[in-house]
Scaffold this motif. Structure first.
Motif, mmCIF file in Angstrom:
data_model
loop_
_atom_site.group_PDB
_atom_site.id
_atom_site.type_symbol
_atom_site.label_atom_id
_atom_site.label_comp_id
_atom_site.label_asym_id
_atom_site.label_seq_id
_atom_site.Cartn_x
_atom_site.Cartn_y
_atom_site.Cartn_z
ATOM 1 N N THR A 134 -5.203 7.080 -2.484
ATOM 2 C CA THR A 134 -6.103 7.597 -3.506
ATOM 3 C C THR A 134 -6.130 6.750 -4.778
ATOM 4 O O THR A 134 -6.627 7.193 -5.806
ATOM 5 C CB THR A 134 -5.703 9.046 -3.860
ATOM 6 O OG1 THR A 134 -4.279 9.086 -4.063
ATOM 7 C CG2 THR A 134 -6.069 10.006 -2.755
ATOM 8 N N GLY A 135 -5.576 5.559 -4.709
ATOM 9 C CA GLY A 135 -5.645 4.667 -5.863
ATOM 10 C C GLY A 135 -4.742 5.071 -7.003
ATOM 11 O O GLY A 135 -4.991 4.726 -8.147
ATOM 12 N N GLN A 136 -3.662 5.801 -6.718
ATOM 13 C CA GLN A 136 -2.837 6.294 -7.815
ATOM 14 C C GLN A 136 -1.459 5.671 -7.934
ATOM 15 O O GLN A 136 -0.893 5.671 -9.014
ATOM 16 C CB GLN A 136 -2.710 7.810 -7.721
ATOM 17 C CG GLN A 136 -3.948 8.473 -8.258
ATOM 18 C CD GLN A 136 -4.091 9.883 -7.775
ATOM 19 O OE1 GLN A 136 -3.890 10.169 -6.602
ATOM 20 N NE2 GLN A 136 -4.451 10.762 -8.667
ATOM 21 N N CYS A 137 -0.905 5.145 -6.824
ATOM 22 C CA CYS A 137 0.505 4.736 -6.887
ATOM 23 C C CYS A 137 0.687 3.373 -7.517
ATOM 24 O O CYS A 137 1.750 3.074 -8.046
ATOM 25 C CB CYS A 137 1.150 4.798 -5.514
ATOM 26 S SG CYS A 137 0.825 3.357 -4.480
ATOM 27 N N ILE A 153 3.530 4.479 -9.720
ATOM 28 C CA ILE A 153 4.544 5.485 -9.409
ATOM 29 C C ILE A 153 5.777 4.818 -8.804
ATOM 30 O O ILE A 153 5.665 3.989 -7.910
ATOM 31 C CB ILE A 153 3.994 6.544 -8.430
ATOM 32 C CG1 ILE A 153 2.774 7.235 -9.047
ATOM 33 C CG2 ILE A 153 5.070 7.565 -8.090
ATOM 34 C CD1 ILE A 153 2.128 8.263 -8.126
ATOM 35 N N VAL A 197 0.862 -1.181 0.000
ATOM 36 C CA VAL A 197 0.000 0.000 0.000
ATOM 37 C C VAL A 197 0.897 1.230 0.000
ATOM 38 O O VAL A 197 1.657 1.438 0.939
ATOM 39 C CB VAL A 197 -0.913 0.041 1.245
ATOM 40 C CG1 VAL A 197 -1.786 1.288 1.214
ATOM 41 C CG2 VAL A 197 -1.775 -1.210 1.315
ATOM 42 N N GLY A 198 0.810 2.026 -1.058
ATOM 43 C CA GLY A 198 1.674 3.197 -1.143
ATOM 44 C C GLY A 198 0.937 4.522 -1.138
ATOM 45 O O GLY A 198 1.545 5.575 -1.045
ATOM 46 N N CYS A 199 -0.385 4.480 -1.284
ATOM 47 C CA CYS A 199 -1.126 5.742 -1.234
ATOM 48 C C CYS A 199 -2.546 5.486 -0.781
ATOM 49 O O CYS A 199 -2.941 4.346 -0.538
ATOM 50 C CB CYS A 199 -1.107 6.457 -2.585
ATOM 51 S SG CYS A 199 -2.210 5.767 -3.839
ATOM 52 N N GLY A 223 -0.533 4.545 -14.039
ATOM 53 C CA GLY A 223 -1.066 4.208 -12.721
ATOM 54 C C GLY A 223 -0.072 3.573 -11.776
ATOM 55 O O GLY A 223 -0.476 2.977 -10.776
#
Lengths: 157, 783, 265
Positions: free
Chosen positions: A42-45, A133, A38-40, A131
């Protein structure tokens, strides 16, 4: 509590879980598959990317109950019989990872890119990585690895 | 003879666990009966705390305890420290306010730590944190660097005008004279934008307390676990050093942000005893944005005095540096000794004078972020040089050549003594690789497509390999900056190398093993690099400032030399020859003039068996340690050239080519070094084009608190990079390395901005060069 | 990130879904979840009941007739982006779908969910309004011009579910998006279509809700070329303004993106 049945990395799972359990927490906390990260918020990383019925999805943006009846593959299930997947090999060969945290999600996304676009050029690969990062590599070697694996995976099939 | 492992792109040993998802980051670890912590954070930029009511939280199912700053005080836990004393130019020590791990009476930025809720599950802790009722009396706030000193807001009583220090370096008088005699003076106002580090692994902590032994264990996302232990024991006083173990397992990137000793980690390890169970905390990304130490945030006026031929006579710099609401662990050193000391760049500048005011604001603490002070210095020097070239109508490469330092060692007017370098070589190579001679044609071609092209240079220098202990001690550092290593040879001939450096992406497990395997003539698979655990490694100052190879690996090199020396001694006895007759080469000890020889493994076994040498003269076993203190900083340098193409319709800047030629001294693994350069460039381009930590001026809220608003560089924002190297081996350490981790982040911003200002034909233009700013510059509209 | 607890339902039919909705205190339908779930994780939404429409396979379809393209509300963005029918009938719609979110989002997100949510920076509203599509629901058919009523607001009533979107196949259509550099949502997205009833220009991202640009429509009706709208500017006053772009910049981008959409049509 809803009961869910699914196959994870080929193994059948049948358990009850709270409806609000996110798929990523289910994989990490219930099944001990901590390779999915889990890196964010907001569902972006994309660090949590897994395959749901063969397609890349963000396991932080779905509840485990939504995967009822599905086939899930995580980074732990990518190598078969002790043999690394060509994408895993390519990441190592091309130094496409540094700290390794985004790597599982990056590899799962990359496998999905090649499945959909086996002949993707550099520009397409870069767009397809929207999608996911990475803060370490500047993507340079990730792009190289995916292009190389695509060539290899194409040759195999 | 076997081929040397040095200089080869050996594939990384650590990769297998990361590509198979079997690494162990802190959040991957769980303990039986663990509890979960969630922090109550300040929603206000500045407020007095009238009352904290924990009762509604404690009434919720699963909530175990709610702890506040008063509880820390009751246990005599001290505040966090800043480990580098800076004195103002009037001689007074810096004015530091207190830094409690949990607020005492006041909060000073949005995200500041008010209380911690400890519960059975993360969700229950989160519910609890939402239920704690805090009665705040809101105060006016100031977040902007430029406004801090004139604001009526008083953040810490100890620091009038929110000023931490007013520091200066260099010769004011000589610099004034240089300007008086100048044919040309070039001036620029520059803002070095605030960055938010965003290592992809959020910070996390798992605190444990063993009541039987009284030992605390903190497993955490740290770049320097020993320093964390030292600070937590000696200053914060959680526990005596021998009763505190700090483990940094796999760490998912740091970039500086995981050097520091933060409130959350402190609270988790302390609370483990209070609660009597392990306490785990993992940051949400939103918390990383709010409460990881940010980077940069300088406002600068720079002026360059030149003669009529473009030779620099003097440089004058006035900088205001934003340190945020509290002084983070190394924050005070960043805009002083890591910044102004680099203002000479690659140039022979006779006189430099720099003044730096450091200010408190109601923002997250600011501390070292990849490059730490050196990117800010390079940005000032290289923007000024490019502007000087334009003003004097000189080729940007030529003006640099006219000012390059060519004799070494070179004493700059700002403390540092450069040991070696060849700046012409890297410039020449970069100009070639960037095809600078073809630029005019490409610019003309772009114009035909209604696009604007620009080219920008950045010939940077950095001081790495931190650092000679006596030197940094004289400048105010609270610690020495040596490194330690231990090389343990096992009876079967395999080797464990314990290092105080910490790898969180840098590939030490490979690079360090390459050197040791090469020296001992054994397979790299026989070498294991052990790091990140205070119970295993004797001590370590950690990894930051591109110091691991130059300092950490030098320590390993020296310990390896000691191992070889002792092994030789033992081999001589076993082979019954004089020690001077024993030669060690390619993993074999051979007795000259005889056909006797022993492999490294055989000698290792003999060392442990102890049958064939006098153990009253030579201790059995084969294990050596070293503490290496560097003689000097190292000075990586190079030339980066950026070419941009701008779409005037939208203001979008595309990096069409980015060329980097760096001199890192001896290169052990070029694959890993290039990877470090790529990552650094990406962060430098990110700063120049995309990234900006922004606080709302009125409310003090962080406006860029998620990936929805903080613009992280993604794959399609960047090109592939053209990377090359030139080499001058560093004479200041036994390996010849200089360090490569920060170069890209240091050099790239100036190269990109010089290219953009070239394309736009404007003088002053600040980062990040967002499409709207570029569009406005082109359309001549007011922002 | 942890959401508040809720009851989860997996109805077998639309009727069941609607019935469940009626029985719950604070229900929400769950389609692809790519917006709703992050919102719940931020605890900005905490429904009592989630009614998962994901299992209703009857909602996932793409059908083409001589002059219409029908897309089921449960159709994932990836399916629209790669559908041969969509690519041949309305390539601009496939292109638009290919640019929503990222590949993983496109594997989950649905057209119906996107429209019901009506995020001011979403892509689909531009296509639906730009093509003058009809939104079919469990209760009725709603014309695009009536459907989008405001920021995150639509004509949908409580419990009403979008079932299908019927797009007229245009003579020409194009879409151009200027993404927000951080979130990658549309900062300005312009969909331009030449349909039987005339030319339609719909703008997303720039304002609080997708809107049409009558001036551009009139100009393009006379001359469908990018030059025809080069000097037409939308008023900046009502547009969004934030960290990433002022309203003036967005107004400027509307013209630039509209021209690119026309050129690409």
């Amino acid at each position: 509590m809803p009961k869910i049945e699914m196959r994870v990395n080929g193994k059948p799972i049948s358990v009850e879980t709270e409806a609000e359990t996110l798929l990523v927490h289910f994989l990490r906390d219930r099944l001990g598959l901590t390779g999915t990260h889990v890196g964010c918020d907001t569902g972006q990383c994309g660090a949590c990317t897994v395959h749901l019925n063969g397609e890349a999805v963000k396991s932080c943006t779905m509840f485990a109950v939504q995967a009822h009846g599905a086939e899930i593959t995580t980074i732990e299930g990518l190598a078969k019989n002790g043999k690394l997947h060509p994408m895993q090999e390519a990441f190592r060969e091309h130094h496409a990872l540094q700290c390794g945290f985004c790597t599982p999600g990056m590899i799962m996304a990359a496998v999905d890119i090649v499945r959909r676009k086996p002949n993707a050029d550099e520009k397409t690969i870069r767009q397809e990585l929207e999608g996911n990062i990475c803060r370490c590599t500047g993507y340079h070697n990730i792009v190289k690895a995916i292009a190389s694996a695509a060539a290899g995976m194409g040759a195999r099939s | 003879m076997t081929a040397s492992l040095i200089g080869r792109p050996v594939k990384r040993k650590e990769d297998r666990r990361f590509i198979t998802g079997t690494g162990h980051y802190t959040d991957d670890l769980s303990r039986p009966h663990q509890t979960h912590a969630v922090f109550v954070r300040s929603p206000h930029a500045h407020a007095k705390i009238r009352k904290i009511d924990a009762a509604p939280a404690l009434a919720l199912p699963g909530v175990i305890q709610v702890l506040t700053g008063e509880d820390l005080k009751a246990d005599n836990v001290q505040g966090l420290i800043c480990g580098w004393m800076i004195h103002s130019k009037d001689g007074s020590p810096m004015k530091a306010g207190g830094h409690p791990a949990l607020a005492l009476g006041k909060v000073r930025y949005v995200g500041d730590h008010v209380a911690v809720v400890i519960a059975e599950t993360p969700a229950a802790a989160k519910d609890g944190a939402e239920a704690v009722v805090v009665d705040y009396e809101e105060l006016p706030s100031v977040t902007s660097t430029g406004d801090a000193q004139s604001s009526s807001v008083q953040i810490h009583d100890e620091a009038p005008r929110n000023t931490v220090y007013q520091w200066a370096l260099g010769d004011e008088k000589a610099t004034g004279a240089a300007f008086a005699n100048a044919a040309q003076v070039v001036e620029l106002n520059l803002v070095n934008n605030r960055l938010i580090p965003n290592a992809m692994e959020p910070r996390a902590a798992l605190g444990e307390y063993d009541s039987g032994s009284g030992i605390y264990t903190l497993t955490t996302t740290s770049q320097n676990p020993h320093v964390a232990r030292l600070v937590l024991s000696a200053f914060v006083q959680i526990a005596p050093e021998h009763k505190l173990r700090v483990i940094a397992p796999d760490v998912g990137g740091g970039f500086g942000s995981k050097i520091f000793i933060y409130p959350e980690e402190t609270v988790c390890v302390w609370a483990a005893k209070r609660v009597g169970r392990p306490v785990k905390w993992t940051a949400e990304r939103g918390e990383s944005f709010l409460a990881d130490a940010h980077g940069r945030d300088h406002v600068t006026h720079g002026a360059l005095a030149l003669d009529k031929d473009g030779r620099v006579l003097g440089l004058r710099v006035k900088t205001t540096a934003n340190l945020g609401a509290y002084l983070s662990t190394f924050s005070s050193a960043v805009p002083t000794y890591l910044y102004a000391t680099l203002l000479s760049g690659q140039y022979n500048i006779p006189a430099i004078y720099a003044e730096v005011d450091a200010v408190y604001t109601n923002t997250a603490p600011v501390d070292a972020y990849r490059g730490a002070g050196r990117p800010e210095a390079t940005y000032v020097v290289e923007r000024l040089m490019e502007e000087a070239a334009r003003k004097l109508k000189l080729d940007p490469a030529e003006i640099r050549r006219r000012n390059f330092i060519r004799e070494f060692p070179h004493q700059t007017p700002v403390i540092l003594a450069y040991d070696i370098g060849d700046y012409d070589a890297s410039l020449k190579e970069a100009v070639k690789r960037a095809d600078v001679s073809g630029f005019a044609q490409r610019k003309a071609d772009a114009a035909k497509r209604d696009k604007k092209r620009g080219l920008g240079f950045s010939t940077y220098i950095e001081a790495c390999g931190l650092a000679p202990s006596a030197a940094v001690g004289s400048l105010g550092a609270g610690v020495g900056l040596w490194e330690s290593a231990e090389v343990r040879v096992n009876p079967t001939g395999s080797v464990e190398v314990l290092t105080g450096s910490h790898s969180h992406g840098q590939g030490h497990e490979t690079t360090f093993a390459q050197l040791v395997a090469d020296r001992l003539g054994i397979s790299i698979d026989q070498v294991e690099i052990v790091h990140g655990d205070t119970d295993k490694v004797q001590f370590g100052m950690g990894t930051y400032g591109s110091r691991s190879a130059a300092v950490g690996l030098s320590a390993i090199s020296l310990a390896t030399d000691k191992v070889i020396a002792k092994a030789k001694h033992i081999a001589a006895y076993v082979m019954e020859v004089p020690e001077d007759d024993v030669e060690f080469k390619d993993g074999e000890f051979a007795a000259v003039k005889t056909n006797k020889k022993m492999t490294f493994g055989e000698v290792a076994l003999a060392a442990y068996v102890g049958h064939k040498f006098p153990t009253d003269q030579i201790e059995p076993g084969l294990k050596e340690t070293s503490f290496y203190d560097p003689k000097n900083f190292t000075f990586p340098a190079g030339c980066h050239i950026c070419e941009v193409e701008i779409d005037p319709d939208t203001g979008v800047v595309e990096i069409v080519k980015f060329t980097a030629v760096d001199d890192f001294g001896t290169v052990i693994n070029p694959m890993i070094v290039e990877g470090q350069v790529h990552g650094g460039i990406a962060q430098g381009i990110g700063q120049a084009l995309l990234e900006h930590g922004v606080y709302d001026k009125e409310s003090g809220q962080l406006l860029t608190g998620s990936y929805m608003d903080y613009c992280m560089p993604r794959a399609d924002d960047l090109p592939s990079f053209e990377v090359g190297m030139t080499i001058t081996a560093c004479p200041s350490n036994p390996i010849g390395v200089k360090g490569c981790g920060e170069a890209g982040a240091i050099a790239a911003p100036a190269a990109v901005m010089n290219a953009i200002t070239d394309a736009l034909g404007v003088k002053e233009f600040d980062m990040p060069a967002t499409p709207e700013k570029v569009w406005r510059a082109l359309s001549g509209q007011r922002a | 990130m942890y959401t508040k607890p809720f009851s989860y339902h997996r109805p077998k039919s639309l009727e069941d879904a609607v019935a469940l909705f009626g029985k719950s205190s604070d229900p929400r339908y769950l389609a692809g979840g790519q917006t709703l779930i992050p919102t719940m994780k931020q605890r900005l939404a905490a429904p009592s009941d989630l009614i998962d429409l994901g299992g209703l396979s009857a909602l996932a379809f793409i059908r083409k007739s001589a002059d219409m393209l029908m897309i089921g509300a449960g159709t994932r963005h990836a399916a629209v982006a790669t559908s041969a029918d969509v690519k041949s009938a309305i390539p601009a719609l496939a292109y638009l779908a290919e640019g929503i979110g990222d590949p993983a989002v496109r594997h989950r997100g649905t057209i119906g969910g996107s429209l019901a949510n009506n995020d001011p920076a979403a892509d689909y509203p531009a296509a639906v309004l730009g093509l003058g599509a009809t939104v079919k629901t469990t209760k009725r058919s709603i014309a695009a011009d009536e459907f989008f009523t405001g920021m995150f607001e639509t004509a949908l009533q409580d419990g009403e579910i979008v079932t299908e979107i019927a797009f007229p196949i245009p003579e020409k259509a194009g879409y151009a998006k200027f993404p927000n550099p951080a979130s990658r949502y549309a900062m300005v997205g312009v969909f331009v279509a030449k349909v039987k009833t005339g030319v339609r220009v719909a703008v997303t991202g720039a304002g609080p809700c997708v809107f049409r640009v009558p001036q551009m429509e009139a100009a393009l009706a006379k001359d469908f070329s990018d030059g025809a709208i080069a000097n037409i500017k939308v008023a900046a006053d009502d547009l969004n303004s934030d960290l990433h772009g002022s309203r003036e910049y967005r107004a400027h981008l509307v013209t630039v993106m509209a021209r690119r959409a026309v050129a690409g049509a």
